[in-house]
Design a protein around this motif. Structure first.
Motif: not given
Ligand SMILES: NC(=O)c1ccc[n+]([C@@H]2O[C@H](COP(=O)([O-])OP(=O)(O)OC[C@H]3O[C@@H](n4cnc5c(N)ncnc54)[C@H](OP(=O)(O)O)[C@@H]3O)[C@@H](O)[C@H]2O)c1
Length: 322
Positions: A40, A42, A121-122, A146, A170-171, A175, A215, A236, A240, A261, A263, A309, A312, A314
């Motif tokens: 993750n 996280a 998680i996801q 994202s 998406v960036s 994608k 983000v 959530y 970024g 939010f 989890l 990961m 950006r 993945s």
């Molecule tokens: N609150 C919660 O309970 C919870 C639970 C799960 C995940 N999350 C959050 O949800 C987000 C996605 O988590 P994930 O595990 O599924 O990861 P993910 O989306 O597979 O990977 C992170 C993505 O964030 C985007 N991103 C935007 N700005 C970035 C930066 N400066 N550096 C790196 N990546 C950046 C990228 O996509 P693009 O470049 O295409 O935008 C990257 O692929 C994370 O922020 C995570 O902390 C929160």
């Protein structure tokens, strides 16, 4: 047993594979023989000391995994040795890990270990934002930032299954196809385009009903300018960077709301947790939710997986296989 261990805060290189004692099962917990550990975003924050929980050095990352139950602790009556499960826990980048029984999810036979590790998680984060924090319904438009990422590609499908129109951001144009293939009506490259202007244009000036934003710094405040009247932005994450403090008077303009939010608030309420699991499994059984395994790495390659990961580049879920 083998596990990924880091003894200082830092970049991916601080994580090393090491020989450590196998954990002993404790009351109320199960010991999992880990077949797949979910990576993750996280975990990358945890490694840098920037997550909600601080590492206790030396520590092992990993908040979720799947495998077979190796041992059941005292007081656990609803789970048995050998059962195939997914679980929320800690120190999952390892051959064996402990998980609280209340956070163990028995896996249907149709769900493999990689998908199992991609689930807790996801999937539950996406499902509960769309159906617990918000009531996503036909006629609404949902913007998922994202959208090709782990949570994003799941949220696109669950929002679509709820009857919403879905716009993904998406960036990178590479994608686009993946996000469209999983049901998005429109995809915006939010690096080369102003996503709020585009979202307003795509909705004929009305704006979107819901934004899922992990983000933060570069998207949150701009997002408010493309919310429809009574629209809702859920913050959530902060991939970024953390957003600037919000002037709440900005919400007056169109009677909008911003909520947070995490989890952990769901896992603390068993009936809410159960509902999300049942409904998500149902969507999977109906073919409306497919878990996208972007890439699988051997356990020893955890550092490489984190770099991927953070790059950006993945898409979908990244998995470690011990
Ligand atoms: N609150 C919660 O309970 C919870 C639970 C799960 C995940 N999350 C959050 O949800 C987000 C996605 O988590 P994930 O595990 O599924 O990861 P993910 O989306 O597979 O990977 C992170 C993505 O964030 C985007 N991103 C935007 N700005 C970035 C930066 N400066 N550096 C790196 N990546 C950046 C990228 O996509 P693009 O470049 O295409 O935008 C990257 O692929 C994370 O922020 C995570 O902390 C929160």
């Amino acid at each position: 047993m083998k596990a990924i261990v880091f003894d200082k805060i830092g970049g991916p290189e601080v994580m090393k594979i090491a020989e450590v004692p196998k954990p002993e099962v404790k009351p109320g917990m199960v010991l999992l023989k880990v077949r797949a550990a979910g990576i993750n975003f996280a975990d990358t924050l945890f490694r840098q000391g920037q997550y909600l929980m601080q590492p206790k050095l030396p520590d092992t990352p990993g908040l979720e995994g799947s495998g077979e139950i190796e041992a059941v602790g005292a007081g656990v009556t609803n789970l048995k040795v050998g059962q195939r499960v997914a679980a929320l826990g800690s120190k999952m980048y390892a051959e064996y890990a402990l998980a609280p029984a209340a956070q163990v999810i028995p896996l249907p036979d149709s769900i493999g270990f990689a998908e199992g590790a991609a689930f807790p998680i996801q999937v539950l984060t996406a499902w509960h934002m769309l159906h617990t924090s918000h009531k996503t319904a036909p006629g609404q438009t949902v913007l998922v930032h994202s959208a090709a990422g782990g949570v994003g590609i799941v949220a696109v499908q669950i929002a679509k299954a709820a009857g919403a129109r879905v716009i993904g951001t998406v960036s990178n144009d590479s994608k686009f196809a993946l996000v469209k293939e999983h049901g998005a009506d429109d995809v915006i490259n939010y690096v080369t385009n102003d996503f709020a202007t585009e979202a307003n244009r795509l909705t004929g000036g009305r704006g979107v009903d819901l934004i899922l934003d992990a983000v933060g710094a570069t998207t949150m405040e701009k997002g408010l300018t493309c919310l429809a009247p009574f629209g809702h932005l859920i913050l959530y994450g902060r991939a970024g960077g953390p957003p600037e403090p919000l002037n709440l008077f900005k919400l007056f303009e169109k009677s909008t709301k911003v909520s947070g939010f995490v989890l952990y608030t769901v896992t603390a309420v068993p009936e809410v947790m159960r509902r999300g699991i049942e409904e998500s499994f149902k969507l999977m059984a109906e073919g409306k939710l497919k878990l996208v395994i972007g890439k699988s790495f051997p356990l020893a390659a955890a550092a490489e997986a984190h770099r991927f990961m953070e790059s950006r580049n993945s898409t979908g879920k990244l998995i470690l296989t011990p």
